[in-house]
Structures are given as C-alpha cells and as structure tokens.
Scaffold this motif. Structure first.
Motif, PDB file in Angstrom:
ATOM      1  N   PRO A 197       0.837  -1.209   0.000  1.00 36.08           N
ATOM      2  CA  PRO A 197       0.000   0.000   0.000  1.00 36.08           C
ATOM      3  C   PRO A 197       0.869   1.256   0.000  1.00 36.08           C
ATOM      4  N   GLU A 198       0.512   2.218  -0.845  1.00 38.76           N
ATOM      5  CA  GLU A 198       1.354   3.405  -1.014  1.00 38.76           C
ATOM      6  C   GLU A 198       1.487   4.226   0.266  1.00 38.76           C
ATOM      7  N   SER A 199       0.516   4.111   1.158  1.00 36.65           N
ATOM      8  CA  SER A 199       0.566   4.908   2.382  1.00 36.65           C
ATOM      9  C   SER A 199       1.360   4.229   3.505  1.00 36.65           C
ATOM     10  N   TRP A 200       1.819   3.001   3.286  1.00 36.19           N
ATOM     11  CA  TRP A 200       2.626   2.317   4.295  1.00 36.19           C
ATOM     12  C   TRP A 200       4.099   2.659   4.105  1.00 36.19           C
ATOM     13  N   PRO A 201       4.779   3.179   5.118  1.00 32.12           N
ATOM     14  CA  PRO A 201       6.231   3.372   5.016  1.00 32.12           C
ATOM     15  C   PRO A 201       6.924   2.013   4.956  1.00 32.12           C
ATOM     16  N   PRO A 202       8.153   1.966   4.457  1.00 32.66           N
ATOM     17  CA  PRO A 202       8.836   0.678   4.266  1.00 32.66           C
ATOM     18  C   PRO A 202       8.889  -0.201   5.511  1.00 32.66           C
ATOM     19  N   GLN A 203       9.234   0.384   6.664  1.00 32.22           N
ATOM     20  CA  GLN A 203       9.395  -0.439   7.857  1.00 32.22           C
ATOM     21  C   GLN A 203       8.068  -1.065   8.288  1.00 32.22           C
ATOM     22  N   LYS A 204       7.001  -0.313   8.188  1.00 36.61           N
ATOM     23  CA  LYS A 204       5.688  -0.854   8.546  1.00 36.61           C
ATOM     24  C   LYS A 204       5.305  -1.997   7.615  1.00 36.61           C
ATOM     25  N   ALA A 205       5.545  -1.799   6.305  1.00 35.01           N
ATOM     26  CA  ALA A 205       5.210  -2.833   5.335  1.00 35.01           C
ATOM     27  C   ALA A 205       6.001  -4.117   5.604  1.00 35.01           C
ATOM     28  N   LEU A 206       7.308  -3.982   5.832  1.00 36.15           N
ATOM     29  CA  LEU A 206       8.135  -5.165   6.094  1.00 36.15           C
ATOM     30  C   LEU A 206       7.671  -5.900   7.346  1.00 36.15           C
ATOM     31  N   THR A 207       7.359  -5.144   8.391  1.00 34.65           N
ATOM     32  CA  THR A 207       6.916  -5.773   9.639  1.00 34.65           C
ATOM     33  C   THR A 207       5.575  -6.478   9.462  1.00 34.65           C
ATOM     34  N   GLU A 208       4.624  -5.829   8.803  1.00 39.28           N
ATOM     35  CA  GLU A 208       3.309  -6.432   8.571  1.00 39.28           C
ATOM     36  C   GLU A 208       3.442  -7.716   7.761  1.00 39.28           C
ATOM     37  N   PHE A 209       4.231  -7.681   6.691  1.00 41.42           N
ATOM     38  CA  PHE A 209       4.348  -8.844   5.822  1.00 41.42           C
ATOM     39  C   PHE A 209       5.088  -9.979   6.511  1.00 41.42           C
ATOM     40  N   THR A 210       6.053  -9.638   7.366  1.00 41.93           N
ATOM     41  CA  THR A 210       6.773 -10.675   8.109  1.00 41.93           C
ATOM     42  C   THR A 210       5.847 -11.366   9.097  1.00 41.93           C
ATOM     43  N   ARG A 211       5.047 -10.593   9.802  1.00 43.31           N
ATOM     44  CA  ARG A 211       4.106 -11.198  10.754  1.00 43.31           C
ATOM     45  C   ARG A 211       3.060 -12.042  10.036  1.00 43.31           C
ATOM     46  N   LEU A 212       2.670 -11.606   8.860  1.00 41.15           N
ATOM     47  CA  LEU A 212       1.692 -12.359   8.072  1.00 41.15           C
ATOM     48  C   LEU A 212       2.228 -13.730   7.687  1.00 41.15           C
ATOM     49  N   ILE A 213       3.419 -13.787   7.097  1.00 38.48           N
ATOM     50  CA  ILE A 213       3.944 -15.081   6.651  1.00 38.48           C
ATOM     51  C   ILE A 213       4.274 -15.964   7.847  1.00 38.48           C
ATOM     52  N   ASN A 214       4.706 -15.379   8.958  1.00 44.45           N
ATOM     53  CA  ASN A 214       4.956 -16.164  10.169  1.00 44.45           C
ATOM     54  C   ASN A 214       3.677 -16.830  10.656  1.00 44.45           C
ATOM     55  N   ARG A 215       2.602 -16.051  10.739  1.00 45.43           N
ATOM     56  CA  ARG A 215       1.324 -16.580  11.214  1.00 45.43           C
ATOM     57  C   ARG A 215       0.818 -17.682  10.287  1.00 45.43           C
ATOM     58  N   THR A 216       0.942 -17.461   8.991  1.00 46.98           N
ATOM     59  CA  THR A 216       0.467 -18.434   8.022  1.00 46.98           C
ATOM     60  C   THR A 216       1.213 -19.759   8.148  1.00 46.98           C
ATOM     61  N   LEU A 217       2.537 -19.703   8.172  1.00 47.70           N
ATOM     62  CA  LEU A 217       3.331 -20.927   8.232  1.00 47.70           C
ATOM     63  C   LEU A 217       3.122 -21.664   9.542  1.00 47.70           C
ATOM     64  N   HIS A 218       3.049 -20.920  10.654  1.00 47.64           N
ATOM     65  CA  HIS A 218       2.884 -21.582  11.959  1.00 47.64           C
ATOM     66  C   HIS A 218       1.544 -22.296  12.045  1.00 47.64           C
ATOM     67  N   HIS A 219       0.464 -21.601  11.695  1.00 47.15           N
ATOM     68  CA  HIS A 219      -0.863 -22.216  11.820  1.00 47.15           C
ATOM     69  C   HIS A 219      -1.033 -23.377  10.840  1.00 47.15           C
ATOM     70  N   GLU A 220      -0.502 -23.220   9.636  1.00 46.04           N
ATOM     71  CA  GLU A 220      -0.598 -24.315   8.667  1.00 46.04           C
ATOM     72  C   GLU A 220       0.154 -25.536   9.174  1.00 46.04           C
ATOM     73  N   SER A 221       1.318 -25.323   9.734  1.00 46.71           N
ATOM     74  CA  SER A 221       2.117 -26.420  10.266  1.00 46.71           C
ATOM     75  C   SER A 221       1.421 -27.104  11.446  1.00 46.71           C
ATOM     76  N   MET A 222       0.855 -26.323  12.337  1.00 45.21           N
ATOM     77  CA  MET A 222       0.156 -26.903  13.487  1.00 45.21           C
ATOM     78  C   MET A 222      -1.079 -27.678  13.043  1.00 45.21           C
ATOM     79  N   LEU A 223      -1.761 -27.174  12.027  1.00 42.19           N
ATOM     80  CA  LEU A 223      -2.963 -27.831  11.531  1.00 42.19           C
ATOM     81  C   LEU A 223      -2.621 -29.169  10.891  1.00 42.19           C
TER      82      LEU A 223
END
Length: 540
Positions: free
Chosen positions: A63-89
């Motif tokens: 999103p154009e309104s997200w500064p780089p650090q916010k975008a990197l942090t959001e996307f990192t938390r997203l992929i972490n959550r996805t991989l962890h829950h998929e693995s546990m499932l």
C-alpha cells in the motif's frame, strides 16, 4: 540510483539447499530477501522458499501509504502466522521454520529486519557494521530463540540507516558467517567481491564440521537515489456523498443498495464503481488501516475471478475505483429461480479456483455468499465474479465471528481461526442455497450461538441433484471439521471427477454428535442394561 546486485548460493551436499534468496529492483527501490530453512524441521526448505516469494511479492505491491518499515513488519508477521498455523494444523508441531533477513533500499535510505541468525551488514569506508541481531541461545548457539514459523507471533528486529555513495549492503546465511569472521568479510567487501566469490571462498576454507548451505546477496551502491518528493496534501475522507458530487473527475450517479460508501460514477463517458473509506476511519486508525489493506488487496487481485481495481495516481480522497460490471448478484438471481445442476457445478469450480488464487497470496475471502457473487450471462452458460474484498484477510489471522453468520463454520463460533476448511463450509452453504434456495442449518442471526443439527440432504429439496453432488455438498457442510474437506484441492478434484465421489453419511444429530458423546451414551445404555439384568436376577 546506480547499484550492482549479485547473489549466489551453494547447497551443503550438492543436492537441494534449505536456503532461499531473491533480489528485485525497480525505480529507486531494491529489495533483498534471504531465508535459511531449519534442517531439523521437516518442511524447512518449503518455508524458506515461501517466505522469500511472499516478502518480495507483497513488498512490490505494498500500500502506497505504508512506510517501508511498517510494510516489512506487517508482511513478516503475516507469513509467520500463516506458516505456523498451517504447520500446526497439518503436523501438530512447528515444521515450517526458517530464519529471515531483509534489506530494502528506497532512494538514499536502507530499511531492514531480521528474525533468527541470518545476517545483514553495511560496509562503508573500510568499516563493516552488523545491522541485524542474532536470535540464538547463549549457551547452544545452534538453537534459535526466534524464527519464522516457530510461534504464532513473532517480533522481528528492525533497523534503518542513511546510505552514502559507495556503501555495500551484504546479506548472508549462517553457513557463510560461521566460516568467515567479520574481518574477512570486510576485507573482501572492500575489494568489491561479488556474492559468488564470497560464497565460494567460504566453501573452500570451511572445515568439515562447518559445512552448511551457504548463500549471500551483495548490493553494491555506486550512487544512491533521491526519491521524488511525495505530495504532502493529506487524503481526506468525505463525510457525506451525494448524487452529482464530482471527485477527481468522477461524477457520482447513485449509491449501491447495500452501502452509501459505494457509488456508481461516470468519467469521460465510462461507468465505474467507487468505494470510499468508511466514515469511522476519520477517528479510528485501525479502521483506516483495514481500508488501506482492502485497497491494496483489491488492486493486486484483479483478473479472472475479481473485478479490476485501480487507485488513481492523483486522488484527493481515500477511495479506489473498480470496473463497473452490469450483472445481478447471485442473491438476485435466486429470487427468481435456483441454479440448474450444471450451473451449480460451474459455480463450485469458480469458488474453489478463486479461493485457491487467494490462498497463493495467503488470503481468504472471509465472506463468501450469494450477495458477493456476480452472475454474468453468456451465450450458453453463466460465469461469475467474486466481489467485496473488504472482508478478505490473511489465512489463520482471525478467530472472531467476522463474516455472515449463516455461512460461518461451526468452529468459527468457538473461536477457531479462519482457514481453508472454514471457507469450504461457506462454499458448501452457498452451493446448498443456490440449488435449494434454503439454508442447510437454518438462517442464523449475527449474535446467535447456533446448535447445528443434522442438515436435510439437498437432494430431498431438489430431486434433480445427482447423488455425487449431494454427497459433495454434505461433506463440505460437515459439522465436525475433521469430516469436512480439508483443502480446496480436494473439492476441486471431486467436482472434476464425479465418478470418484464417495457417498457421505452425516453423523446422527449433526453438531451434537462427538466421539465423547458417543461413548458417554454407550456407557449409560450398558449401565442401564446391566442394572436391569441384575434386578431381574435378584428377583429370581
């Protein structure tokens, strides 16, 4: 900006590496991502590859309104959550674990983060500075304290630096940093070594016990960029919208029935659909943040399954523009007639394929129902479009009742996370309703906590259904999650191979039947029978 990008990796044993890495550059932006899958985890290689692909893809369209650090942090938390829950499932344990290091250059600044022990360095004027932080156990250095996929949530270590002409950013896996100390790395970077030369040197001097997957990325910055100034004019959120209003050349014609924030508009003789940020976004950063994510998803997910969406380059308000598709919703069509069997099969295939497309972006729609499906009439068949991405969210990201109650899987009412199988339930309800014009478990109110009794087989309401489609829908609607289709691919296979669909028999009592309840009931029946026989024996 003038940069020279090199990357290289060597597997430990000449086979496949657990490492994954990628570099992408455009305009005055460079992103470099390196991940080192944990060998002790069964799916470490898959984890590292998915992390790299997800970070590069998401950041490229952030999103154009997200500064780089916010975008990197959001996307990192997203992929972490996805991989962890998929693995546990799938495994009941974290089996998709990887380190992560990221460096982004925007003009003359470097932004980055890391999780684990893959490192990021900055070389300047003969000096080497480590920007990242190792997340390892102090006594056992090979044990990670923090990694992607290890826990439901992760806190990445973030850093930011201003860049000078001649700086070098360097990323590497621990296979390199465990062999070459910082003085050796500094000496080679000072001589402008490329990634291949550094990795090959590390391999040549590594002791047998040090052999590991080795990967590195070198970003040699000959000349930094100067990002163009961004307009300081803030985007406003209109309080009221009226027919005849003109916003950035779009003239509002009429609101759509379901919302006064979604309007039909015209510009240059063409019709468009405009969706504005909700009024609550004026006072709530969380609501505005959600609308920004919706805008981002809408603009990157256009194509065969969704309407095309764009953000005007010089907009003055928080809104986005969608192509106007003159077609009724499935809800409107169902008021006139149910779908024919072949039409329902096409609908099922469409919903599954659209859901699989979203899953590749780690997303689920979150509100599949007839109101959100457009029906386009062709010469000899119907086709469909899925709309309203306001509910689209990352898979496993929510445990609330977000969505429409009648389409929520039973476990969603018990705080289970949104997943493939909860979306399969929504698809099942939609197909059931499309063929019978009724709900399998009755209409459920928003704040109601329902009891899921046995659903009436759809073939009893529509005798035209073939047995295979009846079984498919009942399996998609199974109250017990483990008896339901677990993945979209399973539904897609059965839709494509009717002759292989196995009969499905519902549990007696629907949601009331559980293994524990079954054994409890059996115990009390046997107890009553034993007491009866004992009484009869005593009587004799």
């Amino acid at each position: 900006m003038k940069v020279n990008l090199t990357s290289y990796g060597l597997p430990r044993d000449g086979k496949e590496s657990e490492d994954a890495f990628a570099v992408k550059a455009w305009d005055e932006t460079v992103i470099a991502v390196l991940a080192d899958g944990t060998g002790a985890a069964r799916r470490g290689r898959e984890a590292s590859a998915r992390i790299v692909e997800s970070l590069v893809s998401n950041y490229s369209a952030r999103p154009e309104s997200w500064p780089p650090q916010k975008a990197l942090t959001e996307f990192t938390r997203l992929i972490n959550r996805t991989l962890h829950h998929e693995s546990m499932l799938q495994h009941d344990a974290p089996e998709m674990i990887s380190t992560l290091s990221v460096a982004v250059i925007e003009g003359n600044r470097l932004f980055g983060l890391n999780v684990g022990d893959s490192r990021v360095y900055l070389a300047r004027g003969g000096q080497l500075a480590r920007l990242s932080e190792d997340h390892v156990d102090e006594q056992m250095r090979h044990v990670l304290r923090r990694a992607i996929g290890l826990a439901p949530d992760v806190e990445p270590y973030c850093f930011e630096r201003e860049l000078n002409d001649g700086d070098i950013a360097f990323l590497c896996s621990d296979g390199v940093s465990n062999v070459l100390d910082e003085s050796e790395l500094n000496a080679r970077l000072a001589q402008r070594y490329a990634a291949r030369a550094i990795v090959q040197h590390a391999r040549s001097v590594a002791k047998p016990e040090q052999l590991d997957d080795m990967s590195a990325i070198v970003i040699d910055i000959a000349e930094t960029g100067k990002l163009r100034a961004v307009s300081q004019l803030p985007l406003h959120i209109p309080e009221t919208l009226q027919k005849g209003d003109v916003i950035d050349g779009y003239e509002l014609v009429r609101p759509f029935q379901h919302s006064d924030r979604v309007w039909l508009a015209t510009k240059d003789g063409q019709r468009w659909t405009l969706k504005f940020a909700p009024l609550e976004a004026r006072d709530s950063e969380a609501v505005l943040h959600q609308f920004i994510k919706e805008t981002w998803n809408a603009t990157r997910l256009g194509g065969a399954f969704f309407v095309e969406a764009v953000v005007p380059e010089k907009r003055t308000a928080h809104y986005y523009v969608m192509e106007f598709v003159e077609a009724p919703s499935l809800r409107m069509l169902l008021k006139a007639r149910p779908l024919a069997v072949d039409e329902a099969v096409e609908l099922g295939k469409f919903l599954v394929e659209a859901s699989q497309f979203l899953l590749r972006c780690d997303l689920v729609h979150g509100d599949i129902k007839p109101e959100n499906i457009l029906v386009i009439t062709g010469y000899d068949r119907l086709s469909f479009k899925l709309v309203d991405l306001g509910s689209a969210t990352e898979i496993f990201s929510i445990t609330s009742r977000a969505g429409t109650a009648s389409y929520l899987a039973p476990e969603r009412f018990r705080q289970a996370p949104i997943s493939e199988r909860t979306e399969v339930f929504a698809i099942g309800v939609t197909l059931y309703e499309a063929l019978t014009r009724s709900f399998p478990y009755g209409e459920i109110e928003r704040f109601q906590t329902p009891v899921f009794n046995k659903a009436k087989a759809p073939v009893r309401l529509n005798p035209n259904l073939p047995p295979w489609l009846d079984s498919l829908i009942l399996r998609a609607l199974a109250v017990i999650p483990e008896r339901r289709y677990q993945h979209y691919s399973e539904v897609a296979f059965d839709l494509a191979h009717p002759e292989k669909v196995e009969p499905f028999y519902q549990e007696p009592g629907g949601g009331k039947c559980t293994p524990l309840r079954f054994y409890q009931t059996g115990f009390f029946i046997l107890l009553a029978l034993t007491l009866y026989l004992l009484a009869k024996l005593l009587h004799h």
